[in-house]
Motif scaffolding. Structure first.
Motif, short mmCIF file in Angstrom:
data_model
loop_
_atom_site.label_atom_id
_atom_site.label_comp_id
_atom_site.label_asym_id
_atom_site.label_seq_id
_atom_site.Cartn_x
_atom_site.Cartn_y
_atom_site.Cartn_z
N LEU A 1 -39.00 40.42 27.58
CA LEU A 1 -38.08 41.41 28.14
C LEU A 1 -38.84 42.28 29.12
O LEU A 1 -39.93 42.78 28.82
CB LEU A 1 -37.49 42.29 27.04
CG LEU A 1 -36.64 43.48 27.50
CD1 LEU A 1 -35.30 43.00 28.03
CD2 LEU A 1 -36.46 44.48 26.37
N TYR B 1 -34.09 39.74 30.55
CA TYR B 1 -34.57 39.08 29.34
C TYR B 1 -34.65 37.58 29.55
O TYR B 1 -33.71 36.96 30.05
CB TYR B 1 -33.64 39.39 28.16
CG TYR B 1 -34.00 38.65 26.89
CD1 TYR B 1 -35.26 38.76 26.33
CD2 TYR B 1 -33.06 37.81 26.28
CE1 TYR B 1 -35.59 38.07 25.18
CE2 TYR B 1 -33.38 37.12 25.11
CZ TYR B 1 -34.65 37.25 24.57
OH TYR B 1 -34.96 36.56 23.44
N THR C 1 -30.72 43.24 23.05
CA THR C 1 -32.09 43.31 23.57
C THR C 1 -32.12 43.85 24.99
O THR C 1 -33.07 44.55 25.38
CB THR C 1 -32.74 41.91 23.51
OG1 THR C 1 -32.74 41.46 22.15
CG2 THR C 1 -34.18 41.94 24.01
N ARG C 2 -31.09 43.57 25.77
CA ARG C 2 -31.05 44.03 27.16
C ARG C 2 -30.55 45.46 27.31
O ARG C 2 -30.54 45.99 28.43
CB ARG C 2 -30.15 43.11 27.99
CG ARG C 2 -30.73 41.75 28.26
CD ARG C 2 -29.91 40.99 29.30
NE ARG C 2 -28.56 40.68 28.84
CZ ARG C 2 -27.48 41.27 29.32
NH1 ARG C 2 -27.57 42.20 30.24
NH2 ARG C 2 -26.28 40.92 28.86
#
Length: 259
Positions: A101, A94, A67-68
């Protein structure tokens, strides 16, 4: 300035994430193994002088490492004509407890100079905590590219129609100007104030209820309000303003961006 995150080996990152998420695992939304996580909401981050990032909120806990990864996202902007320019993100932050995010752009943008902006996210590369890819194209199956499109307009009197049919207007007098960003698929709008004259800039607004509407206007954020008078809309129960951002503080660092 210390970077927003440091690169770490995937194994240790997952282990740390598991520890951090142990206390909130019970609150995670229920989902089947086949459905992918969704982006529930999004927004542009930054003051009236320069948009410097975006914020995304997911519907569940996401995998920390994938996700990052800033390279899985991008922003396409159109200033004039039909040509789009691609601007990459260089940093990310995040928050697993809020499912939020934040991504920082490689260069800041003047919102008044933009006509259209598209936040893109590669669903095939972004995973939830269980390893299921993001349902980027919202077709009900994991994977696919997300394209969150914003129309951006400017003026001293701006009107937008909400998804329920209600008409919402904000206005100011010269020399101040309003800039509005709205998701073309609906949802709350964002406003920036530019050219505020301290003590004399007054923001006015009205909501015209439609036959199918609820008569309530939801504004995600009004930025650059320092020196402006917002009493008319703040005290109007027909307006629901989620955030008012007075100054030019870096929102990537100083604000949670939750909504």
């Amino acid at each position: 300035m210390e970077p927003l995150f440091r690169s770490r080996a995937r194994g240790s990152a997952v282990a740390l994430a598991a520890i951090a998420l142990a206390g909130i695992a019970a609150a995670r939304p229920a989902h089947t193994a086949g459905d992918g996580p969704q982006i529930l909401n999004s927004g542009l981050l930054g003051p009236a002088s320069a948009v410097n990032g975006v914020v995304l909120r997911f519907d569940r806990v996401m995998d920390d490492v994938s996700t990052r990864a800033a390279g899985s996202y991008g922003l396409r902007v159109r200033r004039t004509g039909k040509r789009f320019t691609d601007i990459p993100f260089i940093e990310s932050l995040y928050d697993p407890q809020a499912y939020v995010l934040k991504l920082k752009l490689a260069e800041p943008l003047d919102p008044a100079a933009i006509r259209e902006a598209v936040i893109v996210a590669n669903g095939d590369a972004i995973l939830d905590f269980d390893g299921v890819p993001l349902d980027g194209d919202a077709d009900g199956a994991p994977g696919g590219m997300a394209e969150l499109r914003y129309a951006i307009t400017r003026g001293r009197s701006l009107t937008v129609k909400e998804s329920d049919g209600d008409s919402v207007n904000l206005s100011v007098r010269a020399p101040a100007q309003l800039v509005m960003a709205r998701r073309v698929d609906g949802g709350p709008v964002q406003f920036w104030l530019k050219g505020v004259s301290a003590g004399s800039t007054v923001v006015k607004g009205r909501v015209r209820k439609s036959r199918t509407g609820n008569g309530k206007a939801v504004i995600q954020e009004i930025s650059g309000t320092k020196g402006a008078n917002l009493d008319t809309i703040v005290n109007d129960l027909n307006f629901i303003i989620q955030r008012v951002t007075p100054g030019d503080a870096d929102p990537i660092q100083s604000r949670c961006g939750c909504f």
